[in-house]
Design an enzyme around this catalytic site. Structure first.
Site, PDB file in Angstrom:
ATOM      1  N   THR A 107      51.171  -6.802  20.453  1.00 24.06           N
ATOM      2  CA  THR A 107      51.581  -7.432  19.193  1.00 24.06           C
ATOM      3  C   THR A 107      52.968  -6.956  18.786  1.00 24.06           C
ATOM      4  O   THR A 107      53.821  -7.759  18.388  1.00 24.06           O
ATOM      5  CB  THR A 107      50.565  -7.124  18.085  1.00 24.06           C
ATOM      6  OG1 THR A 107      49.279  -7.601  18.472  1.00 24.06           O
ATOM      7  CG2 THR A 107      50.964  -7.780  16.779  1.00 24.06           C
ATOM      8  N   TRP A 125      41.736  -7.533   6.767  1.00 22.78           N
ATOM      9  CA  TRP A 125      41.917  -6.972   8.111  1.00 22.78           C
ATOM     10  C   TRP A 125      41.346  -5.559   8.186  1.00 22.78           C
ATOM     11  O   TRP A 125      40.737  -5.175   9.175  1.00 22.78           O
ATOM     12  CB  TRP A 125      43.410  -6.984   8.450  1.00 22.78           C
ATOM     13  CG  TRP A 125      43.761  -6.444   9.795  1.00 22.78           C
ATOM     14  CD1 TRP A 125      42.978  -6.417  10.910  1.00 22.78           C
ATOM     15  CD2 TRP A 125      45.009  -5.867  10.186  1.00 22.78           C
ATOM     16  NE1 TRP A 125      43.658  -5.851  11.973  1.00 22.78           N
ATOM     17  CE2 TRP A 125      44.904  -5.515  11.547  1.00 22.78           C
ATOM     18  CE3 TRP A 125      46.208  -5.627   9.510  1.00 22.78           C
ATOM     19  CZ2 TRP A 125      45.960  -4.909  12.241  1.00 22.78           C
ATOM     20  CZ3 TRP A 125      47.255  -5.041  10.207  1.00 22.78           C
ATOM     21  CH2 TRP A 125      47.137  -4.689  11.550  1.00 22.78           C
ATOM     22  N   ASP A 129      46.718 -15.417   9.820  1.00 28.09           N
ATOM     23  CA  ASP A 129      47.211 -14.085   9.414  1.00 28.09           C
ATOM     24  C   ASP A 129      48.735 -14.019   9.474  1.00 28.09           C
ATOM     25  O   ASP A 129      49.307 -13.046   9.963  1.00 28.09           O
ATOM     26  CB  ASP A 129      46.626 -12.995  10.324  1.00 28.09           C
ATOM     27  CG  ASP A 129      45.110 -13.029  10.392  1.00 28.09           C
ATOM     28  OD1 ASP A 129      44.481 -13.529   9.448  1.00 28.09           O
ATOM     29  OD2 ASP A 129      44.553 -12.550  11.405  1.00 28.09           O
ATOM     30  N   GLN A 146      48.588 -13.776  19.095  1.00 25.12           N
ATOM     31  CA  GLN A 146      49.547 -13.072  18.233  1.00 25.12           C
ATOM     32  C   GLN A 146      50.967 -13.230  18.777  1.00 25.12           C
ATOM     33  O   GLN A 146      51.228 -12.919  19.939  1.00 25.12           O
ATOM     34  CB  GLN A 146      49.205 -11.588  18.138  1.00 25.12           C
ATOM     35  CG  GLN A 146      47.878 -11.301  17.463  1.00 25.12           C
ATOM     36  CD  GLN A 146      46.719 -11.180  18.438  1.00 25.12           C
ATOM     37  OE1 GLN A 146      46.786 -11.709  19.550  1.00 25.12           O
ATOM     38  NE2 GLN A 146      45.668 -10.499  18.020  1.00 25.12           N
ATOM     39  N   ARG A 199      42.345 -12.712   4.263  1.00 22.48           N
ATOM     40  CA  ARG A 199      41.086 -12.092   4.671  1.00 22.48           C
ATOM     41  C   ARG A 199      41.334 -10.603   4.922  1.00 22.48           C
ATOM     42  O   ARG A 199      42.466 -10.190   5.211  1.00 22.48           O
ATOM     43  CB  ARG A 199      40.520 -12.760   5.927  1.00 22.48           C
ATOM     44  CG  ARG A 199      41.430 -12.718   7.154  1.00 22.48           C
ATOM     45  CD  ARG A 199      40.754 -13.337   8.358  1.00 22.48           C
ATOM     46  NE  ARG A 199      41.608 -13.341   9.538  1.00 22.48           N
ATOM     47  CZ  ARG A 199      41.150 -13.541  10.783  1.00 22.48           C
ATOM     48  NH1 ARG A 199      39.868 -13.731  10.990  1.00 22.48           N
ATOM     49  NH2 ARG A 199      41.978 -13.547  11.810  1.00 22.48           N
ATOM     50  N   GLN A 240      50.565 -17.776  14.735  1.00 26.66           N
ATOM     51  CA  GLN A 240      49.717 -16.620  14.432  1.00 26.66           C
ATOM     52  C   GLN A 240      50.563 -15.346  14.325  1.00 26.66           C
ATOM     53  O   GLN A 240      51.389 -15.061  15.192  1.00 26.66           O
ATOM     54  CB  GLN A 240      48.642 -16.435  15.509  1.00 26.66           C
ATOM     55  CG  GLN A 240      47.690 -15.281  15.225  1.00 26.66           C
ATOM     56  CD  GLN A 240      46.517 -15.233  16.189  1.00 26.66           C
ATOM     57  OE1 GLN A 240      46.285 -16.168  16.956  1.00 26.66           O
ATOM     58  NE2 GLN A 240      45.769 -14.151  16.151  1.00 26.66           N
ATOM     59  N   ASP A 241      50.358 -14.586  13.225  1.00 27.65           N
ATOM     60  CA  ASP A 241      51.049 -13.294  13.025  1.00 27.65           C
ATOM     61  C   ASP A 241      52.569 -13.447  12.957  1.00 27.65           C
ATOM     62  O   ASP A 241      53.301 -12.670  13.561  1.00 27.65           O
ATOM     63  CB  ASP A 241      50.685 -12.310  14.132  1.00 27.65           C
ATOM     64  CG  ASP A 241      49.250 -11.832  14.037  1.00 27.65           C
ATOM     65  OD1 ASP A 241      48.509 -12.344  13.190  1.00 27.65           O
ATOM     66  OD2 ASP A 241      48.870 -10.947  14.820  1.00 27.65           O
TER      67      ASP A 241
END
Length: 547
Positions: free
Chosen positions: A311, A455, A385, A341, A453, A363-364
């Site tokens: 990541t 994590w 996210d 990610q 949400r 994502q991310d």
């Protein structure tokens, strides 16, 4: 009574009283920690009792014991790197990241010791409190980041290595947690007992365009960010005619290490397909583009790739050196909806600020990893996210835009990663516009979009005075895994508007709520949440006001 017996009795009484005093000091410090037994065992020995006179002594001693634990972890991880055969690329990457993380943590702890030895004489108490809590919060986050890097579900080698280091990592995390708790208790008490600290003058700071700037920016920096007029130290251009560098990375590399002065890099319009890593040693880097969408730094790395990218490694731009500033730039990761990610921008820089920048991905997208950060007039787009991490970060007057994900996916705007209730971290969206991108608007009836949400267990996100579109489901928030964190998280909404702001059908979790007291909302403003007032010099440096 014979003289010898009398002398011996007095000595025993004095020794007992002195020992009891030490025990009381240790008890008053350790009782406030999350792991008191570990705290007591770390400092309660004959060899250390005589060095303890105050709570601060207990804290410094615990920091030194923590350093010993982290140093042992550092050597253990490096031995695994050297001596473990048949490691996958992903496992090697994760181990090297853990080694770098442990080295960073040792630097953080050295700085904590330095500040403790100064405390409380060279800075305002609030500045000490904020700096010390930020340092320890980052140290704890580092432990989590190391273990998270070894969680990749398809890699057996990662799982095996995680089992080998998890005991040491957990021990180090608990030690850091105890230090954070003791620092919080000591500084909270000292501030409460100091009337001058509680009546510090507040002055507003307003820019030419009506933007309220964070207090740590000097007058020169504010002027620089407002109009972009500056004589740069380096110019980056796609051609060789107008600049002295053709890549942003080369210009960053040319900057001096640990400079106390701004090193300004002007990036002319163009698309720069490269990966930029602003190392921790590169302080006070300033990137100025020609405008959002005109100066673009782009990459396409993602965790799902077969090359073992992590990541952290997936980030197109990673800004870690303290005091990083950027304006008028677009940061992109084009890995797409199937790329897992895929970070466009990773920020670990303390006291960093971004103005008129866009972070675009899926994502991310934006990894607000740790430390204190500020985003103003920025655009962040993504799917899952897409604002995540464990920084203390405030977004003011930003556009937060959800995109169309894969048909089987749901959009999660935030995933905040606070793991310790004493951490001063969280994601704050203040006066932002939360909406759907055109591709999502066309199908938003079939795609679920949530504000966030949890994590981590103590995830904290606050949305206040923002406009929320009807793309957000009426529940507002989504669980991560079953009931994980639902009682311990802190999710709050305050005076938001728009069709998605109706809280009447929100989740009923213990950790969610609507802020009704303006004083509670004030604690999440730039001035309070990233504690600009605590960074002011004794002469009264200005700071950004609240709501």
């Amino acid at each position: 009574m014979p003289l010898l017996i009398l002398f011996t009795s007095l000595l025993l009484i004095t020794s007992f009283t002195h020992g009891a005093s030490h025990s009381n000091i240790i008890n008053s410090a350790c009782i406030n920690t999350l792991y008191p037994d570990l705290c007591y065992s770390s400092v309660d020995s004959d060899a250390t009792l005589n060095t303890i006179q105050t709570n601060k002594d207990v804290i410094e001693l615990t920091v030194n014991k923590t350093k010993d634990a982290i140093q042992a972890n550092f050597h253990h991880i490096n031995n695994l790197i050297t001596n473990t055969a048949n490691l996958t690329k992903r496992a090697k990457t994760a181990l090297h990241e853990c080694s770098d993380i442990e080295d960073h943590t040792l630097e953080q702890l050295d700085t904590v010791i330095h500040y403790l030895r100064e405390y409380p004489n060279k800075k305002p108490l609030r500045r000490y409190a904020d700096d010390l809590k930020t340092l320890m919060s980052t140290a704890i986050t580092n432990k989590e980041t190391c273990l998270d890097g070894l969680l990749y579900h398809d890699d057996v080698a990662c799982k095996r290595l995680r089992k080998l280091i998890i005991k040491g990592q957990e021990h180090g995390r608990k030690m850091c947690s105890n230090v954070l708790a003791m620092i919080k208790h000591m500084t909270d008490t000292d501030i409460a007992n100091n009337p001058e600290e509680n009546s510090m003058p507040r002055r507003r700071l307003k820019g030419e365009n009506g933007i309220m700037w964070p207090a740590w920016l000097s007058a020169g920096d504010r002027k620089l960010l407002e109009n972009g007029v500056v004589n740069p130290d380096a110019i980056v251009s796609k051609d060789h005619c107008r600049g002295n560098f053709t890549t942003v990375s080369a210009a960053v590399e040319a900057a001096p290490s640990k400079s106390s002065k701004r090193f300004v890099i002007k990036i002319l319009a163009g698309t720069y397909n490269e990966y930029v890593h602003v190392q921790r040693s590169k302080h006070n880097i300033v990137l100025i583009g020609d405008g959002m969408g005109k100066t673009v730094i782009t990459g396409n790395k993602n965790v799902g790739a077969k090359d073992g990218t992590s990541t952290q490694e997936s980030a197109t731009v990673a800004a870690l050196g303290e005091g990083f500033l950027a304006r008028d730039i677009t940061f992109v990761n084009t890995a797409g909806t199937i790329g897992e990610q895929a970070v466009a921008l990773r920020v670990g820089s303390d006291l960093s600020a971004f103005y008129n920048c866009s972070m675009e991905g899926y994502q991310d997208t934006l990894y607000v990893q740790y430390n204190r950060q500020f985003f103003v007039n920025c655009l962040v787009t993504g799917t899952i996210d897409f604002i995540f991490g464990n920084a203390a970060v405030v977004f003011q007057s930003c556009y937060i835009v959800a995109r169309k994900p894969n048909p089987t996916q749901q959009n999660m705007i935030t995933a905040q990663g606070r793991t310790d209730i004493n951490m001063p971290t969280g994601i704050v969206l203040h006066q932002c516009n939360i909406d759907a991108a055109p591709d999502l608007k066309a199908v938003q009836g079939s795609i679920s979009t949530y504000l966030g949400r949890p994590w981590k267990k103590f995830s904290r996100t606050v949305i206040m005075r923002s406009t929320i579109s009807d793309m957000v489901r009426k529940e507002g928030w989504s669980p991560w895994d079953g009931d994980f964190g639902l009682d311990t998280l802190y999710y709050r909404e305050y005076q938001n508007t728009g069709p998605g702001a109706d809280t009447s059908a929100r989740v009923t979790w213990k950790g969610w709520g609507v802020i009704k007291d303006p004083n509670e909302a004030q604690s999440f403003t730039v001035a309070k949440f990233i504690n600009g007032e605590n960074w002011l010099p004794s002469t009264g440096f200005p700071f950004v006001p609240g709501l």
